[in-house]
Design a protein around this motif. Structure first.
Motif, PDB file in Angstrom:
ATOM      1  N   LEU A   1       0.729  -0.995   0.320  1.00  0.00           N
ATOM      2  CA  LEU A   1       0.457  -0.101  -0.014  1.00  0.00           C
ATOM      3  C   LEU A   1       1.255   1.375   0.072  1.00  0.00           C
ATOM      4  O   LEU A   1       1.568   1.684   1.422  1.00  0.00           O
ATOM      5  CB  LEU A   1      -1.096   0.206   1.506  1.00  0.00           C
ATOM      6  N   ALA A   2       1.351   1.722  -1.054  1.00  0.00           N
ATOM      7  CA  ALA A   2       2.091   2.981  -1.728  1.00  0.00           C
ATOM      8  C   ALA A   2       1.838   3.914  -1.796  1.00  0.00           C
ATOM      9  O   ALA A   2       2.076   5.627  -2.046  1.00  0.00           O
ATOM     10  CB  ALA A   2       3.229   2.407  -2.047  1.00  0.00           C
ATOM     11  N   GLU A   3       0.134   4.362  -2.156  1.00  0.00           N
ATOM     12  CA  GLU A   3      -0.813   5.899  -2.676  1.00  0.00           C
ATOM     13  C   GLU A   3      -2.148   5.145  -2.584  1.00  0.00           C
ATOM     14  O   GLU A   3      -2.465   4.490  -2.178  1.00  0.00           O
ATOM     15  CB  GLU A   3      -0.251   5.668  -4.519  1.00  0.00           C
ATOM     16  N   LEU A   4      -2.653   6.344  -1.943  1.00  0.00           N
ATOM     17  CA  LEU A   4      -4.115   5.828  -1.383  1.00  0.00           C
ATOM     18  C   LEU A   4      -4.712   7.252  -2.434  1.00  0.00           C
ATOM     19  O   LEU A   4      -4.104   8.777  -2.898  1.00  0.00           O
ATOM     20  CB  LEU A   4      -3.699   6.885  -0.404  1.00  0.00           C
ATOM     21  N   GLY A   5      -5.695   7.088  -3.181  1.00  0.00           N
ATOM     22  CA  GLY A   5      -6.513   8.647  -3.591  1.00  0.00           C
ATOM     23  C   GLY A   5      -7.806   8.363  -2.994  1.00  0.00           C
ATOM     24  O   GLY A   5      -8.719   7.491  -2.120  1.00  0.00           O
ATOM     25  N   VAL A   6      -8.537   9.409  -3.517  1.00  0.00           N
ATOM     26  CA  VAL A   6     -10.030  10.188  -2.727  1.00  0.00           C
ATOM     27  C   VAL A   6     -10.344  10.961  -3.628  1.00  0.00           C
ATOM     28  O   VAL A   6     -10.481  11.396  -4.499  1.00  0.00           O
ATOM     29  CB  VAL A   6      -9.597  11.405  -1.396  1.00  0.00           C
ATOM     30  N   MET A   7     -11.665   9.671  -3.523  1.00  0.00           N
ATOM     31  CA  MET A   7     -13.136   9.606  -5.040  1.00  0.00           C
ATOM     32  C   MET A   7     -13.908  10.153  -4.722  1.00  0.00           C
ATOM     33  O   MET A   7     -14.919   9.892  -3.494  1.00  0.00           O
ATOM     34  CB  MET A   7     -12.888   8.066  -5.259  1.00  0.00           C
ATOM     35  N   LEU A   8     -14.111  11.105  -5.526  1.00  0.00           N
ATOM     36  CA  LEU A   8     -14.966  11.416  -5.702  1.00  0.00           C
ATOM     37  C   LEU A   8     -17.062  10.550  -6.105  1.00  0.00           C
ATOM     38  O   LEU A   8     -16.784   9.656  -6.221  1.00  0.00           O
ATOM     39  CB  LEU A   8     -16.054  12.936  -6.452  1.00  0.00           C
ATOM     40  N   GLU A   9     -18.471  10.677  -6.185  1.00  0.00           N
ATOM     41  CA  GLU A   9     -19.156  10.370  -6.248  1.00  0.00           C
ATOM     42  C   GLU A   9     -19.327   9.831  -8.415  1.00  0.00           C
ATOM     43  O   GLU A   9     -19.528   8.645  -8.452  1.00  0.00           O
ATOM     44  CB  GLU A   9     -20.237  10.174  -5.870  1.00  0.00           C
ATOM     45  N   ASP A  10     -18.445  10.961  -7.937  1.00  0.00           N
ATOM     46  CA  ASP A  10     -18.875  10.327 -10.038  1.00  0.00           C
ATOM     47  C   ASP A  10     -17.234   9.918 -10.529  1.00  0.00           C
ATOM     48  O   ASP A  10     -17.008   9.777 -11.528  1.00  0.00           O
ATOM     49  CB  ASP A  10     -18.849  11.736 -10.691  1.00  0.00           C
ATOM     50  N   GLY A  11     -17.080   9.335  -9.380  1.00  0.00           N
ATOM     51  CA  GLY A  11     -15.620   8.703 -10.157  1.00  0.00           C
ATOM     52  C   GLY A  11     -13.880   9.948 -10.394  1.00  0.00           C
ATOM     53  O   GLY A  11     -12.715   9.287 -10.346  1.00  0.00           O
TER      54      GLY A  11
END
Length: 231
Positions: free
Chosen positions: A83-93
């Protein structure tokens, strides 16, 4: 596991989506977190993770103040990865924010060992109250104090394991380089020894030839002396 030190970088695409929602009088909703294995320094122009391995729904969130929110999630999949990267995603992707570090990953995920954690997302510079987050479950209540503590210990051990593996790989590489250098040194030594043998053989042949010539000259001289004595 609490990862307060994580400071995701807001993306340009994410900020455009937030301002568009604000201008339309709508809310932008954060619904998922994405996780990947690539390591780099985010620039803000990312639209996706470089090596996404998992995407999970957010299970808990709370505002700490007008511009900071704590987000809680859990990884529990069938495929292991670093686990080296993290993304915060909105509802529309849309990728709202991204975190990664070129040197140090968060943990090593192992199938069958869920990873639970929370981090703080700073919203400074964005319109106030325009972002909503799905999930309202408190991590401690959902998993229990004992499980949360075990998860933290497990992740610490996994990270230590990962770093030890990295060290082992580094030492293995250094050993391989040393072995290659040793092999090259032995090859050069063999070449030198071969040249020495060639020179020694050539010298021996020359000595043999010189001895043969000397012997022939002595024989001729002896015959000449014997002939003169007979006369």
């Amino acid at each position: 596991m609490s990862l307060k030190a994580i400071n995701p970088t807001l993306t340009r695409a994410g900020m455009r989506a937030i301002f568009s929602a604000s201008d339309a009088g709508l809310h932008a909703r954060i619904t998922h977190l994405a996780f990947g294995s690539s390591r780099y320094s985010p620039a803000g122009d990312e639209t996706s993770l470089k090596s996404e391995k998992a995407r999970v729904e957010i299970i808990g969130s709370r505002y700490l103040d007008d511009f900071q929110m704590e987000i809680t999630a859990q990884i529990d999949g069938d495929t292991g990865f670093t686990l080296a990267e993290l993304g915060v995603m909105l509802e529309d992707g849309t990728l709202l924010a991204v975190w990664s570090d070129p040197d140090t990953p968060l943990a090593q995920y192992t199938p069958g060992v869920p990873i639970s954690f929370s981090f703080v997302l700073a919203l400074t510079g964005l319109p106030q109250n325009v972002i909503q987050v799905t999930g309202d479950v408190d991590l401690q209540l959902f998993f229990g104090e004992e499980f949360a503590g075990s998860a933290t210990s497990m992740i610490a051990l996994q990270l230590e394991n990962f770093l030890l593996n990295q060290t082992a790989r580094g030492l293995s590489k250094e050993l391989s380089i040393a072995q290659t250098a040793r092999a090259e040194l032995l090859r050069r030594l063999e070449v030198v020894e071969a040249k020495i043998d060639q020179q020694a053989n050539a010298h021996t042949e020359q000595l043999t030839l010189d001895a043969s010539i000397t012997s022939s000259l002595l024989t001729v001289q002896r015959h000449t002396i014997e002939k003169d004595q007979l006369q």
